[in-house]
Design a protein around this motif. Sequence first.
Motif, PDB file in Angstrom:
ATOM      1  N   ALA A  66       0.831  -1.203   0.000  1.00 35.78           N
ATOM      2  CA  ALA A  66       0.000   0.000   0.000  1.00 35.78           C
ATOM      3  C   ALA A  66       0.868   1.257   0.000  1.00 35.78           C
ATOM      4  O   ALA A  66       0.609   2.204  -0.748  1.00 35.78           O
ATOM      5  CB  ALA A  66      -0.931  -0.006   1.214  1.00 35.78           C
ATOM      6  N   ASN A  67       1.911   1.264   0.816  1.00 36.71           N
ATOM      7  CA  ASN A  67       2.775   2.437   0.890  1.00 36.71           C
ATOM      8  C   ASN A  67       3.541   2.655  -0.411  1.00 36.71           C
ATOM      9  O   ASN A  67       3.725   3.801  -0.856  1.00 36.71           O
ATOM     10  CB  ASN A  67       3.747   2.309   2.054  1.00 36.71           C
ATOM     11  CG  ASN A  67       3.066   2.459   3.407  1.00 36.71           C
ATOM     12  OD1 ASN A  67       1.971   3.003   3.493  1.00 36.71           O
ATOM     13  ND2 ASN A  67       3.705   1.977   4.455  1.00 36.71           N
ATOM     14  N   LEU A  68       4.001   1.564  -1.023  1.00 36.55           N
ATOM     15  CA  LEU A  68       4.756   1.691  -2.263  1.00 36.55           C
ATOM     16  C   LEU A  68       3.887   2.248  -3.383  1.00 36.55           C
ATOM     17  O   LEU A  68       4.306   3.136  -4.130  1.00 36.55           O
ATOM     18  CB  LEU A  68       5.337   0.331  -2.679  1.00 36.55           C
ATOM     19  CG  LEU A  68       6.569  -0.150  -1.902  1.00 36.55           C
ATOM     20  CD1 LEU A  68       6.949  -1.556  -2.348  1.00 36.55           C
ATOM     21  CD2 LEU A  68       7.743   0.811  -2.128  1.00 36.55           C
ATOM     22  N   THR A  69       2.680   1.733  -3.496  1.00 34.38           N
ATOM     23  CA  THR A  69       1.807   2.186  -4.572  1.00 34.38           C
ATOM     24  C   THR A  69       1.343   3.624  -4.341  1.00 34.38           C
ATOM     25  O   THR A  69       1.198   4.396  -5.297  1.00 34.38           O
ATOM     26  CB  THR A  69       0.582   1.270  -4.712  1.00 34.38           C
ATOM     27  OG1 THR A  69      -0.033   1.088  -3.426  1.00 34.38           O
ATOM     28  CG2 THR A  69       0.982  -0.089  -5.248  1.00 34.38           C
ATOM     29  N   LEU A  70       1.134   3.988  -3.091  1.00 36.09           N
ATOM     30  CA  LEU A  70       0.733   5.361  -2.804  1.00 36.09           C
ATOM     31  C   LEU A  70       1.884   6.342  -3.001  1.00 36.09           C
ATOM     32  O   LEU A  70       1.660   7.526  -3.267  1.00 36.09           O
ATOM     33  CB  LEU A  70       0.213   5.471  -1.361  1.00 36.09           C
ATOM     34  CG  LEU A  70      -1.175   4.879  -1.096  1.00 36.09           C
ATOM     35  CD1 LEU A  70      -1.496   4.941   0.384  1.00 36.09           C
ATOM     36  CD2 LEU A  70      -2.241   5.620  -1.898  1.00 36.09           C
ATOM     37  N   ALA A  71       3.112   5.832  -2.857  1.00 33.07           N
ATOM     38  CA  ALA A  71       4.276   6.715  -2.998  1.00 33.07           C
ATOM     39  C   ALA A  71       4.588   7.033  -4.455  1.00 33.07           C
ATOM     40  O   ALA A  71       5.332   7.980  -4.735  1.00 33.07           O
ATOM     41  CB  ALA A  71       5.498   6.072  -2.344  1.00 33.07           C
ATOM     42  N   ILE A  72       4.027   6.258  -5.376  1.00 33.97           N
ATOM     43  CA  ILE A  72       4.285   6.495  -6.804  1.00 33.97           C
ATOM     44  C   ILE A  72       3.286   7.523  -7.323  1.00 33.97           C
ATOM     45  O   ILE A  72       2.086   7.259  -7.342  1.00 33.97           O
ATOM     46  CB  ILE A  72       4.146   5.193  -7.614  1.00 33.97           C
ATOM     47  CG1 ILE A  72       5.108   4.131  -7.085  1.00 33.97           C
ATOM     48  CG2 ILE A  72       4.415   5.464  -9.085  1.00 33.97           C
ATOM     49  CD1 ILE A  72       4.917   2.772  -7.736  1.00 33.97           C
ATOM     50  N   PRO A  73       3.724   8.693  -7.748  1.00 35.53           N
ATOM     51  CA  PRO A  73       2.775   9.700  -8.267  1.00 35.53           C
ATOM     52  C   PRO A  73       2.074   9.190  -9.524  1.00 35.53           C
ATOM     53  O   PRO A  73       2.709   8.632 -10.427  1.00 35.53           O
ATOM     54  CB  PRO A  73       3.674  10.905  -8.583  1.00 35.53           C
ATOM     55  CG  PRO A  73       4.943  10.661  -7.830  1.00 35.53           C
ATOM     56  CD  PRO A  73       5.107   9.172  -7.757  1.00 35.53           C
ATOM     57  N   THR A  74       0.778   9.371  -9.558  1.00 33.59           N
ATOM     58  CA  THR A  74       0.018   8.939 -10.726  1.00 33.59           C
ATOM     59  C   THR A  74       0.493   9.638 -11.991  1.00 33.59           C
ATOM     60  O   THR A  74       0.572   9.028 -13.064  1.00 33.59           O
ATOM     61  CB  THR A  74      -1.484   9.219 -10.512  1.00 33.59           C
ATOM     62  OG1 THR A  74      -1.905   8.621  -9.286  1.00 33.59           O
ATOM     63  CG2 THR A  74      -2.313   8.645 -11.649  1.00 33.59           C
ATOM     64  N   PHE A 100      -3.225   3.122  -8.485  1.00 30.94           N
ATOM     65  CA  PHE A 100      -3.686   4.068  -7.477  1.00 30.94           C
ATOM     66  C   PHE A 100      -4.856   3.488  -6.678  1.00 30.94           C
ATOM     67  O   PHE A 100      -5.055   3.832  -5.501  1.00 30.94           O
ATOM     68  CB  PHE A 100      -4.096   5.358  -8.182  1.00 30.94           C
ATOM     69  CG  PHE A 100      -4.350   6.517  -7.276  1.00 30.94           C
ATOM     70  CD1 PHE A 100      -3.441   6.887  -6.305  1.00 30.94           C
ATOM     71  CD2 PHE A 100      -5.499   7.276  -7.410  1.00 30.94           C
ATOM     72  CE1 PHE A 100      -3.668   7.970  -5.477  1.00 30.94           C
ATOM     73  CE2 PHE A 100      -5.742   8.363  -6.595  1.00 30.94           C
ATOM     74  CZ  PHE A 100      -4.828   8.712  -5.621  1.00 30.94           C
ATOM     75  N   ALA A 101      -5.656   2.598  -7.303  1.00 28.73           N
ATOM     76  CA  ALA A 101      -6.830   2.039  -6.645  1.00 28.73           C
ATOM     77  C   ALA A 101      -6.517   0.852  -5.756  1.00 28.73           C
ATOM     78  O   ALA A 101      -7.308   0.515  -4.861  1.00 28.73           O
ATOM     79  CB  ALA A 101      -7.859   1.621  -7.704  1.00 28.73           C
ATOM     80  N   VAL A 102      -5.384   0.196  -5.980  1.00 25.77           N
ATOM     81  CA  VAL A 102      -5.068  -1.034  -5.260  1.00 25.77           C
ATOM     82  C   VAL A 102      -4.957  -0.851  -3.745  1.00 25.77           C
ATOM     83  O   VAL A 102      -5.495  -1.678  -2.985  1.00 25.77           O
ATOM     84  CB  VAL A 102      -3.785  -1.686  -5.830  1.00 25.77           C
ATOM     85  CG1 VAL A 102      -3.217  -2.728  -4.870  1.00 25.77           C
ATOM     86  CG2 VAL A 102      -4.088  -2.328  -7.171  1.00 25.77           C
ATOM     87  N   PRO A 103      -4.259   0.176  -3.225  1.00 24.43           N
ATOM     88  CA  PRO A 103      -4.057   0.255  -1.769  1.00 24.43           C
ATOM     89  C   PRO A 103      -5.322   0.178  -0.925  1.00 24.43           C
ATOM     90  O   PRO A 103      -5.391  -0.661  -0.006  1.00 24.43           O
ATOM     91  CB  PRO A 103      -3.322   1.599  -1.591  1.00 24.43           C
ATOM     92  CG  PRO A 103      -2.607   1.788  -2.875  1.00 24.43           C
ATOM     93  CD  PRO A 103      -3.504   1.236  -3.930  1.00 24.43           C
ATOM     94  N   PRO A 104      -6.360   0.987  -1.172  1.00 27.93           N
ATOM     95  CA  PRO A 104      -7.552   0.859  -0.324  1.00 27.93           C
ATOM     96  C   PRO A 104      -8.277  -0.467  -0.504  1.00 27.93           C
ATOM     97  O   PRO A 104      -8.831  -1.001   0.463  1.00 27.93           O
ATOM     98  CB  PRO A 104      -8.438   2.042  -0.763  1.00 27.93           C
ATOM     99  CG  PRO A 104      -7.958   2.406  -2.120  1.00 27.93           C
ATOM    100  CD  PRO A 104      -6.488   2.108  -2.122  1.00 27.93           C
TER     101      PRO A 104
END
Length: 238
Positions: A66-74, A100-104
């Motif tokens: 979750a943190n890795l995917t959120l850290a990548i700017p869309t 971007f949708a995967v973390p939640p």
Amino acid sequence: MNYFQEGVVWLNDPLNWTNPGGLLDRLEEHLLISLWAVLLGCVIGWPLGIWLGHRGRGGGVVVTIANLTLAIPTLALLTILPLTPLGFGQPPVVVALAVFAVPPLLANAYTGLRQIDPETRDAARGMGLSGGQLLRQVELPLSVPYLAAGLRTAAVQVVATAALAAFVNGGGLGEIISAGFGIGMSAGGGGQIVAGGIVVALLALLVEGLLAGVQRWVTPAALRTDRRRRPTAAAPAG
């Protein structure tokens, strides 16, 4: 007349809705991009979160992903993915928004299964349920409110962010805003920019409201102990 008033005037012109490439066409593109991105996110996030939650392990993995995917700017993904075989257009936009949708989706699926009372699992096992039966008949039904919460969060984020598709010729409502900048603020483009922003914001609010109703509908009455509180993707424990 300020930009907001110009935006309202722009929205009240029927031709801005019905002309080729107008709001109706761009709205359809925006919804399709968002739909495919959320579906792709569900295909990735839900199975992984459910599997890890069922096993009772991998909380650290969920947090890391979750943190890795959120850290990548869309926006960074949107500028990189078109240089791959995906090319320009909607495919790279769908992939970028799905990331971007995967973390939640992932975090809420994991949290939903882990919040189940261990005594409930023990009782189900005592009745002779196998691991698969436990997952299908007990864990998944009880975690549905959390799955719905993750879907709600992911969908709203994707709809709001899909306007960036215009950067890679991906269509959507962002094209309205981009065209407004092309016209120029002093030449009437300011009203078009504001109009595009208003439509994106209203669409995100509409999706939020609809999915909030769906989440409430799928939540058993016994679990609605606090109407102001809904399942969120809290940091899962290992």
